[in-house]
Enzyme design. Structure first.
Site, short mmCIF file in Angstrom:
data_model
loop_
_atom_site.label_atom_id
_atom_site.label_comp_id
_atom_site.label_asym_id
_atom_site.label_seq_id
_atom_site.Cartn_x
_atom_site.Cartn_y
_atom_site.Cartn_z
CB CYS A 1 19.89 25.16 94.42
SG CYS A 1 20.54 23.67 93.63
CB CYS B 1 17.70 22.82 92.22
SG CYS B 1 18.85 22.48 93.52
CG ASP B 2 15.35 25.95 91.57
OD1 ASP B 2 14.75 24.89 91.39
OD2 ASP B 2 15.53 26.45 92.68
#
Ligand code: NDP
Length: 326
Positions: free
Chosen positions: A139, A142-143
């Site tokens: 992701c 997200c990261d």
């Protein structure tokens, strides 16, 4: 589970990510006493990530598992009953629907909310699994921000890979897309966006052989599938898998309408499925956004849809009883 065996519940929620637990919160506040079966990954995909920095209301970010604990706490505060257990079978031929949990306990549900989520596909390499969450992720949203000024690879050749690669150019110093063929399946416009960026390079006909590093990623070994040549990319610290997601919807095959990849189809602007009293929310029905906040939004919709549907049913039954009596 003995206390619920054989009972008929107003709402049973299957899955406990942001969608399921938001549905639980709203259904609980509507006095529907929802019962949540948390499934094989309680808390959902976010329990496998570290910091969540894009969920509104957490200005300093929050750890994924912590956030899901908060979701659960909020739902249970209003009376949602969240239990460990996986729904393994549903009898769709009878209403209320008969639900079997862990192949053992049977109970009935007037309304069902399906929030079983989706799982990212992984290559299955041992080194990939060992370093998952420590530089290997599925992701970018997200990261990605953790890889400021670092070199990363993205694996895949679809729209997700293009989107993730483009997104990662905001942080990374270099983004290399590794693709197993010599052609992308991604749409032309998304390809153009990614490939037009000066930080993006492509290694065609290339697969990931091994992720290097003990505690965190410090390189990758890749193989050209045409020449068998192995190359080590020593400066890579981030590996982003973008080889597709699989919705966790096998239980509903041939009953709920789905697209060709297994995402449940809902009626436009609602969470109603083709089966009365079954509502779908979160990643099990969303292949485009897949964010915690959008999942929570559709979870809220599913609770409201089920509340209205149950009220309509009650009204119809009352009218039918009255007309029989008169
Ligand atoms: P796709 O299934 O479209 O693409 C997966 C990619 O991963 C393919 O290029 C495939 O290679 C590759 N792949 C699959 N398995 C492996 C493996 N074992 N090893 C190496 N490579 C592998 O998934 P996406 O997540 O990209 O997209 C899913 C859907 O979501 C699509 O319909 C897409 O259009 C949509 N989407 C739309 C977006 C948007 O419009 N903004 C954004 C993201 C997704 P190969 O091509 O060789 O099969």
């Amino acid at each position: 589970m003995d206390d619920i065996a054989g009972k008929t519940m107003d709402v049973v929620i299957i899955g406990s990510g942001p969608a399921g637990l938001t549905a639980a919160l709203y259904a609980a506040r509507a006095n529907l006493n929802p019962l949540v079966f948390e499934g094989p990954e309680p808390g959902g995909q976010l329990t496998t990530t570290t910091d969540v920095e894009n969920y509104p209301g957490y200005p300093d970010g929050v750890l994924g598992p912590q956030m899901m604990d908060d979701f659960r706490k909020q739902a249970t505060r209003f009376g949602a009953d969240c239990r460990w257990g996986t729904v393994t079978k549903i009898d769709f031929d009878q209403q209320p629907y008969k639900v079997t949990v862990d192949d053992k306990t049977e109970l009935n549900a007037k309304a069902l909310i399906v929030s079983t989520g989706a799982s990212a596909k992984w290559l299955g390499l041992e080194s990939e699994q060992q370093l998952r969450g420590h530089g290997v992720t599925a992701c970018a949203t997200c990261d990605g921000a953790f890889f400021k000024d670092q070199e990363v690879v993205v694996i895949g050749g679809g729209d997700t890979a293009m989107e993730e690669a483009t997104f990662l150019t905001r942080f990374a110093s270099k983004v290399t897309i590794l693709h197993r063929r010599d052609k992308f399946r991604a749409s032309k416009i998304m390809q153009k966006r990614a490939l037009g960026h000066p930080k993006v390079e492509v290694m065609w006909n290339t697969v990931l052989e091994e992720v290097l590093g003990d505690k965190v990623v410090d390189g990758v070994k890749v193989k050209n599938v045409q020449t068998d040549e192995i190359t080590t990319l020593k400066n890579v610290t981030g590996v982003f898998l973008a080889i597709g997601h699989k919705p966790n919807t096998d239980l509903f095959k041939e009953v709920l309408e789905m697209d060709e990849t297994g995402y449940i189809l809902t009626k436009p602007g609602s969470t109603h499925t083709n089966k009365p009293g079954i509502f779908a929310c979160g990643d099990a029905q969303d292949k485009d956004y897949r964010q915690a906040v959008t999942a929570a939004g559709t979870g809220c919709m599913a609770a409201i849809d089920s509340e209205r549907w149950l009220a309509e049913q009650e009204e119809e039954q009352k009218e039918a009883a009255e007309s029989t009596a008169s």
